[in-house]
Design a protein around this motif. Structure first.
Motif, PDB file in Angstrom:
ATOM      1  N   ALA A  33       0.794  -1.227   0.000  1.00 12.85           N
ATOM      2  CA  ALA A  33       0.000   0.000   0.000  1.00 12.85           C
ATOM      3  C   ALA A  33       0.823   1.271   0.000  1.00 12.85           C
ATOM      4  O   ALA A  33       0.267   2.365  -0.154  1.00 12.85           O
ATOM      5  CB  ALA A  33      -0.952   0.007   1.187  1.00 12.85           C
ATOM      6  N   THR A  34       2.129   1.170   0.206  1.00 11.49           N
ATOM      7  CA  THR A  34       2.977   2.363   0.244  1.00 11.49           C
ATOM      8  C   THR A  34       4.262   2.116  -0.522  1.00 11.49           C
ATOM      9  O   THR A  34       4.536   0.993  -0.958  1.00 11.49           O
ATOM     10  CB  THR A  34       3.337   2.762   1.694  1.00 11.49           C
ATOM     11  OG1 THR A  34       4.308   1.825   2.200  1.00 11.49           O
ATOM     12  CG2 THR A  34       2.113   2.786   2.588  1.00 11.49           C
TER      13      THR A  34
ATOM     14  N   VAL B 174      -6.651  -7.045  -4.631  1.00 14.35           N
ATOM     15  CA  VAL B 174      -5.963  -5.931  -3.985  1.00 14.35           C
ATOM     16  C   VAL B 174      -6.625  -4.618  -4.364  1.00 14.35           C
ATOM     17  O   VAL B 174      -7.138  -4.466  -5.479  1.00 14.35           O
ATOM     18  CB  VAL B 174      -4.473  -5.925  -4.412  1.00 14.35           C
ATOM     19  CG1 VAL B 174      -3.768  -4.675  -3.928  1.00 14.35           C
ATOM     20  CG2 VAL B 174      -3.791  -7.172  -3.896  1.00 14.35           C
ATOM     21  N   HIS B 175      -6.613  -3.658  -3.429  1.00 15.80           N
ATOM     22  CA  HIS B 175      -7.084  -2.305  -3.712  1.00 15.80           C
ATOM     23  C   HIS B 175      -5.893  -1.355  -3.652  1.00 15.80           C
ATOM     24  O   HIS B 175      -5.202  -1.288  -2.622  1.00 15.80           O
ATOM     25  CB  HIS B 175      -8.179  -1.890  -2.725  1.00 15.80           C
ATOM     26  CG  HIS B 175      -9.478  -2.592  -2.958  1.00 15.80           C
ATOM     27  ND1 HIS B 175      -9.697  -3.898  -2.564  1.00 15.80           N
ATOM     28  CD2 HIS B 175     -10.622  -2.182  -3.561  1.00 15.80           C
ATOM     29  CE1 HIS B 175     -10.921  -4.258  -2.917  1.00 15.80           C
ATOM     30  NE2 HIS B 175     -11.510  -3.242  -3.521  1.00 15.80           N
TER      31      HIS B 175
ATOM     32  N   ILE C  54      -4.226   8.128  -8.685  1.00 19.03           N
ATOM     33  CA  ILE C  54      -4.950   6.874  -8.471  1.00 19.03           C
ATOM     34  C   ILE C  54      -5.996   7.102  -7.380  1.00 19.03           C
ATOM     35  O   ILE C  54      -5.684   7.611  -6.297  1.00 19.03           O
ATOM     36  CB  ILE C  54      -3.997   5.751  -8.029  1.00 19.03           C
ATOM     37  CG1 ILE C  54      -2.948   5.479  -9.120  1.00 19.03           C
ATOM     38  CG2 ILE C  54      -4.765   4.486  -7.679  1.00 19.03           C
ATOM     39  CD1 ILE C  54      -3.502   4.849 -10.364  1.00 19.03           C
ATOM     40  N   ALA C  55      -7.248   6.739  -7.646  1.00 20.85           N
ATOM     41  CA  ALA C  55      -8.303   6.923  -6.647  1.00 20.85           C
ATOM     42  C   ALA C  55      -8.093   5.947  -5.492  1.00 20.85           C
ATOM     43  O   ALA C  55      -7.646   4.812  -5.701  1.00 20.85           O
ATOM     44  CB  ALA C  55      -9.672   6.705  -7.279  1.00 20.85           C
ATOM     45  N   PRO C  56      -8.353   6.362  -4.265  1.00 24.01           N
ATOM     46  CA  PRO C  56      -8.225   5.433  -3.131  1.00 24.01           C
ATOM     47  C   PRO C  56      -9.057   4.180  -3.344  1.00 24.01           C
ATOM     48  O   PRO C  56     -10.178   4.233  -3.845  1.00 24.01           O
ATOM     49  CB  PRO C  56      -8.749   6.257  -1.951  1.00 24.01           C
ATOM     50  CG  PRO C  56      -8.580   7.683  -2.362  1.00 24.01           C
ATOM     51  CD  PRO C  56      -8.794   7.711  -3.845  1.00 24.01           C
ATOM     52  N   ASP C  57      -8.482   3.046  -2.963  1.00 23.94           N
ATOM     53  CA  ASP C  57      -9.141   1.739  -3.036  1.00 23.94           C
ATOM     54  C   ASP C  57      -9.538   1.350  -4.461  1.00 23.94           C
ATOM     55  O   ASP C  57     -10.596   0.757  -4.690  1.00 23.94           O
ATOM     56  CB  ASP C  57     -10.366   1.699  -2.118  1.00 23.94           C
ATOM     57  CG  ASP C  57      -9.996   1.854  -0.656  1.00 23.94           C
ATOM     58  OD1 ASP C  57      -8.962   1.307  -0.237  1.00 23.94           O
ATOM     59  OD2 ASP C  57     -10.723   2.562   0.063  1.00 23.94           O
ATOM     60  N   THR C  58      -8.690   1.685  -5.420  1.00 26.49           N
ATOM     61  CA  THR C  58      -8.908   1.251  -6.808  1.00 26.49           C
ATOM     62  C   THR C  58      -8.734  -0.269  -6.893  1.00 26.49           C
ATOM     63  O   THR C  58      -7.679  -0.792  -6.526  1.00 26.49           O
ATOM     64  CB  THR C  58      -7.916   1.937  -7.756  1.00 26.49           C
ATOM     65  OG1 THR C  58      -8.204   3.340  -7.787  1.00 26.49           O
ATOM     66  CG2 THR C  58      -8.008   1.376  -9.164  1.00 26.49           C
ATOM     67  N   PRO C  59      -9.739  -1.024  -7.368  1.00 21.00           N
ATOM     68  CA  PRO C  59      -9.605  -2.483  -7.439  1.00 21.00           C
ATOM     69  C   PRO C  59      -8.522  -2.897  -8.427  1.00 21.00           C
ATOM     70  O   PRO C  59      -8.464  -2.398  -9.548  1.00 21.00           O
ATOM     71  CB  PRO C  59     -10.985  -2.954  -7.917  1.00 21.00           C
ATOM     72  CG  PRO C  59     -11.912  -1.821  -7.605  1.00 21.00           C
ATOM     73  CD  PRO C  59     -11.090  -0.573  -7.764  1.00 21.00           C
TER      74      PRO C  59
END
Length: 493
Positions: free
Chosen positions: A282-283, A435-436, A425-430
């Motif tokens: 995520a980072t 994975v998001h 990138i939009a948060p929680d993009t599938p």
């Protein structure tokens, strides 16, 4: 996006070990003080069924000959209209695999095998260093999607070949030989990455093969005259080669078929999103980035942060160039001036922790860095009107994941690269495997010609004809490296 709206895991502040740096002549050392396309029939071997379980699966053992095959998508929507969107896999003798789709000639995955082969490039060391095979699990190091439908709807250019013009073109127009060409405005009032039906949304003709003992996929397409507003019919070829020393080589070529030698602008790139800790991370914590660039093109809305002396010394500065403002919609387009990176947040000549760099620039990086050429490769061709590319491949950048030692070098013949930290990138993009993806969880290193060069006559020009084609070569070289405590890593400057 406001960085404070994101959940950020801050790495413990420390100096990470860094990979070797290359290029040039004289040595300077850094002391490291810490630890609709027709396809050929492809026979699919039985063990390719593993591909259906997910893009992280390795459908082969880690020994064998290089191969390139068509494989199944992990997910295919019922009643999908994407039957012509195909997926191919390249594999080398180390078990490293690369998956590519014919839609946009996109990279879908780059998966390193269970036993990574640590193949160090030629480098300059003053101490012993670790080169070993080590077990670290399968890892896919680029973001993407499991299904072709997601790529059809993708707004982020995931893994795509970009063109005809990469990056942004001011006001979606340019003038050539007294005629103004109006391009599709798909980024506000500007033109971005070739428009709505750019190369990223085209079905390419794909031919898998093995050349010189290396798995290879050749993709071809034609962009017709006036597509997205561009003059001349353009024939393009993208060739991906996965070598047995874990190098992924991309060769892009483009030429017109107009015997009248009509000029058309071309600047191509590739747009993979890298996270060497794995696409599901995520980072960008633990990533160390080096970009060999002394100069950069500040976006139009970027304030001048270099010293007056640095600005005066910046080669190619065009006095009186129009300064663009964000109110005019040009804030992410270079204003035409070239500045030194020194004293700015855009200086990555020395390896920098990306997490710390993003704290300094919370909105993230999205800038064009001009590659510093080694002395032997410093001849420029802009005076002759030809493309201003390196006459040989230049080491442009290194991305290193310190906790694992996983490293990627980018070598290219292009003048510079766009460094983009996935800010939009939009948060929680599938993404793949459930994975998001999050903003700033990957970095794109996109080699190409100067952005908006068609509207800046003093920039190296990018016009091609049948007799003067565009040639782009980029290599992504993967290896593992762990520096020992006290190791001096040096680059030929």
């Amino acid at each position: 996006m406001n960085r404070q709206q994101q959940t950020i895991v801050t790495a413990t502040r420390r100096q990470y070990e860094v990979p070797p740096l290359q290029g040039g002549s004289a040595a300077t050392c850094i002391q490291n003080t810490s630890s609709t396309a027709q396809f050929p029939a492809c026979r699919q071997p039985d063990d390719l069924t593993a591909a259906s379980s997910g893009l992280n699966a390795i459908p082969y053992s880690t020994a064998g000959s290089p191969q390139c095959h068509e494989v199944d998508w992990p997910t295919q929507e019922q009643g999908s209209t994407t039957a012509d969107v195909r997926l191919f896999m390249l594999r080398n003798t180390n078990g490293m695999t690369v998956r590519i789709t014919n839609l946009g000639a996109r990279l879908v995955s780059i998966t390193l095998p269970h036993d990574e082969t640590a193949i160090e490039p030629d480098s300059c060391y003053t101490a012993e260093h670790d080169i070993s095979r080590r077990s670290c699990g399968t890892i896919d190091v680029i973001q993407g999607y499991d299904s072709p439908a997601r790529y059809v709807d993708d707004p982020y250019y995931m893994g795509a070949v970009i063109g005809r013009l990469a990056n942004r073109t001011k006001a979606a127009r340019f003038t050539l030989n007294g005629k103004t060409y109006r391009l599709t405005a798909n980024d506000g009032i500007n033109h971005l990455h070739g428009g709505n039906t750019g190369l990223h949304n085209r079905l390419w003709q794909a031919t898998p093969q093995v050349r010189n003992k290396a798995a290879t996929l050749v993709l071809q397409c034609t962009s017709p005259d006036e597509e997205e507003g561009y003059p001349a019919t353009l024939h393009l070829t993208a060739t991906y080669t996965l070598t047995n020393d874990n190098t992924l080589r991309l060769e892009l070529s483009a030429a017109t078929d107009d015997t009248a030698s009509v000029l058309t602008p071309v600047s191509l790139t590739a747009h993979p999103y890298f996270n060497l800790a794995g696409h599901d991370t995520a980072t960008l914590d633990g990533h160390i980035l080096t970009i060999h660039a002394d100069r950069y093109l500040p976006p139009g809305g970027t304030p001048d942060k270099g010293t007056e002396g640095e600005k005066a010394q910046s080669a190619g500065v065009c006095e009186g160039t129009e300064q663009l403002t964000s109110a005019e919609g040009y804030s992410r387009i270079p204003a035409g001036k070239i500045y030194s990176v020194h004293g700015t947040p855009f200086d990555f000549n020395n390896p920098r922790d990306l997490t710390q760099a993003l704290h300094e620039v919370p909105e993230g990086f999205d800038h064009y860095a001009i590659i510093t050429l080694p002395e032997a490769a410093s001849v420029r061709h802009s005076q002759s009107g030809t493309e201003d590319t390196c006459p040989q491949l230049c080491h442009a950048a290194t991305l290193h994941h310190a906790p694992t030692g996983r490293t990627m070098q980018v070598h290219t013949n292009q003048t510079g690269l766009q460094c983009y930290t996935a800010n939009f990138i939009a948060p929680d993009t599938p993404g793949k495997n459930g994975v998001h993806y999050q903003p700033q969880s990957a970095v794109c290193l996109e080699p190409h010609g100067y952005p908006n060069a068609v509207n800046n006559a003093h920039f190296p020009q990018i016009f091609v004809t049948e007799k003067q084609p565009h040639t782009h070569i980029t290599e992504y070289r993967f290896f593992t490296h762990k520096a020992q405590q006290g190791t001096a890593l040096c680059r030929k400057a």
